[in-house]
Design an enzyme around this catalytic site. Structure first.
Site, PDB file in Angstrom:
ATOM      1  N   HIS A   1      35.839  54.030  41.498  1.00  0.00           N
ATOM      2  CA  HIS A   1      34.353  54.211  41.339  1.00  0.00           C
ATOM      3  C   HIS A   1      33.887  53.597  39.935  1.00  0.00           C
ATOM      4  CE1 HIS A   1      31.002  57.052  40.806  1.00  0.00           C
ATOM      5  NE2 HIS A   1      30.754  56.772  42.110  1.00  0.00           N
TER       6      HIS A   1
ATOM      7  N   ASP B   1      31.799  35.827  31.280  1.00  0.00           N
ATOM      8  CA  ASP B   1      32.402  35.105  30.106  1.00  0.00           C
ATOM      9  C   ASP B   1      32.199  36.136  29.054  1.00  0.00           C
ATOM     10  OD1 ASP B   1      32.340  32.700  31.404  1.00  0.00           O
ATOM     11  OD2 ASP B   1      30.689  32.062  30.747  1.00  0.00           O
TER      12      ASP B   1
ATOM     13  N   LYS C   1      32.055  50.877  37.670  1.00  0.00           N
ATOM     14  CA  LYS C   1      31.220  49.637  37.550  1.00  0.00           C
ATOM     15  C   LYS C   1      30.920  48.929  36.503  1.00  0.00           C
ATOM     16  CE  LYS C   1      30.332  53.226  40.830  1.00  0.00           C
ATOM     17  NZ  LYS C   1      29.273  53.760  41.518  1.00  0.00           N
TER      18      LYS C   1
END
Length: 513
Positions: A173, A180, A175
């Site tokens: 789950h 870079d 995110k």
């Protein structure tokens, strides 16, 4: 202390559990949160490197710009990648950037690593996997796609539970989107709704190499214990790695625990060394200043005014850092402090509820009204989920009223025509302050799933900088502006009617959504 006793998950692997730290918050400003660095690395940065975003469109445009300008690495962890035109445009951006890096001067340095959930990413004939296959086929040396499969979905359970429902057992789950040395933390997935009319939260940490390295290593560690997508759409484990649902569960969880904790502990050690070096440099710099009576040349880095703490929660692997820090923050918030807590899915753990109802701070809890719940209008059993959330909300509100806490603990419902609500996190305002000095932002929803079933990550941002505090305050105000205060009359409205079967079933299934 009773607040540390959590409901035992239905499927808990026997792995080592981290115990809660002794907590004693020191009194002065943002520095009272430095105890968090006993658990995780502390990254001191300048507040000018932090940008709070406010809309899905802004988030989407930033993703595209960052992909197009990436030179060394693109690392994306999400629940899934959608299959619409906007998602295809993201994949096209990746292809274009990889193509450019391949035909640039010298060898191609760009590496793309994508981590998704196996069950959600494999749903349907056209899915996250089929969206990413062309990249794997075209750039096999540069692209890695890892699909995390929970070790708790195995054997007969895996055979019997149908698609979609198998996602209730446990998911990847997290995110995190990094390019870079720029890192975006959010609760938003890579799907068209999250790019258009599904409200979430997003923060960009610019030019932050140490933080980018940490999240790269974290995604690599989870990727190493995940299934690897192949060019023919099959999946394989890395050589020598235990299989998540065919291999020994305890051994798999222990390896995963070790890999993730290595990342956390080595980053902690690195940051402590950097911190002590910076301290000695600043001591030398100040003694030079006093000797010369003018600024020392060489341009020492400015003192950080903002600190980032990554908080990881992976209960299947016995890692409970986010839970411990969140509980400690709720426990230690003093009288007249204000905590604004938001979740797209109001289904708090018993421990969090007990702390909110039993401590001294003021709470303003923002949650989704039924119409902006992500499951509103869904087909089949899922269509009843908003009603189940109404029932959970009503039960909590009744408890608040029973304890005469309505002034101290206030519920507010987000409502916005044509939108859904997915924002989660909290803002902490110390007593007597009009601005927050701490926020939590990332993937956890403060519910049973976030604590016990899924892999989660968020960051605590602690800042002394007034301009950044103002940014965070405006973010909070903007979200809460679209809300109305919950009262007993709220639950008398026709759209709040909860069928008897939903009331009976909710206590049995609330730990799965």
């Amino acid at each position: 202390r009773s607040s540390w006793v959590l409901l035992a998950p239905l499927l808990t692997p026997p792995v080592p559990v981290i115990t809660a730290p002794p907590c004693s918050l020191c009194p002065e400003g943002a520095h009272r949160f430095q105890w968090i660095r006993n658990l995780v690395p502390e990254f001191g940065i300048s507040s000018s490197h932090v940008k709070v975003l406010s809309s899905p469109a802004e988030f989407y445009e930033l993703l595209k710009v960052q992909i197009k300008t990436a030179k060394q690495r693109v690392v994306m962890a999400s629940l899934y990648l959608g299959t619409g035109l906007l998602e295809q445009e993201l994949v096209d951006c990746l292809e274009e950037t990889l193509e450019k890096s391949l035909h640039g001067k010298g060898s191609s340095n760009l590496r793309v690593s994508i981590l998704l959930d196996y069950t959600r990413g494999s749903r349907g004939r056209k899915n996250s996997r089929t969206m990413l296959l062309p990249l794997l086929q075209q750039f096999p040396e540069q692209v890695r796609v890892s699909l995390f499969h929970t070790p708790n979905l195995r054997g007969l359970l895996r055979l019997l539970i149908p698609e979609r429902f198998n996602e209730t057992i446990g998911l990847q789950h997290i995110k995190v989107y990094l390019f870079d040395d720029n890192v975006i933390l959010s609760g938003a997935n890579l799907s068209d709704l999250y790019f258009t009319n599904r409200q979430d939260r997003y923060v960009l940490l610019q030019d932050s190499p140490e933080i980018a390295d940490f999240f790269t290593e974290l995604v690599d560690a989870i990727g190493d214990v995940s299934l690897q997508l192949q060019r023919d759409d099959t999946v394989e484990m890395m050589e020598g790695m235990i299989h998540p649902y065919q291999g020994d569960k305890m051994a798999y969880c222990e390896i995963a625990n070790r890999r993730v904790m290595e990342v956390i502990n080595s980053a902690r050690t690195r940051q402590e060394l950097l911190h002590s070096k910076a301290f000695h440099s600043s001591q030398q710099g100040s003694s030079l200043l006093s000797q010369q009576g003018s600024p020392a040349s060489g341009g020492l880095k400015p003192e950080p005014d903002t600190w980032i703490y990554p908080l990881i929660q992976m209960k299947p692997f016995g890692i409970q850092i986010d839970e411990m820090v969140t509980e400690t923050l709720l426990t230690e918030a003093e009288r007249d402090a204000r905590i604004y807590l938001t979740t797209g899915y109001f289904n708090l753990t018993q421990a969090y509820m007990d702390l909110i109802l039993g401590t001294r701070a003021e709470y303003r809890i923002l949650l989704a009204s039924p119409e902006v719940n992500g499951f509103f209008g869904a087909k089949g059993v899922a269509g009843a989920i908003p009603a189940a959330y109404v029932y959970i909300e009503h039960q909590f509100y009744s408890e608040v009223c029973y304890l005469h806490q309505q002034e101290r603990v206030q519920l507010q419902e987000y409502s916005r025509a044509g939108w859904t609500f997915h924002a989660k996190g909290l803002w902490l305002y110390l007593a007597g302050s009009d601005l927050p000095c701490l926020t939590l932002i990332g993937s956890p929803n403060f519910g049973y799933r976030s604590v016990h079933r899924d892999l989660e990550a968020q960051i605590a941002i602690v800042t002394e900088n007034k301009a950044l505090q103002q940014q965070l305050h405006q973010e909070q105000e903007q979200l809460y502006l679209c809300s109305g205060v919950v009262s007993s009359s709220t639950f008398e409205q026709p759209n709040r009617y909860v069928k008897l079967w939903v009331k009976l079933v909710t206590p049995l299934i609330k730990n799965f959504f």
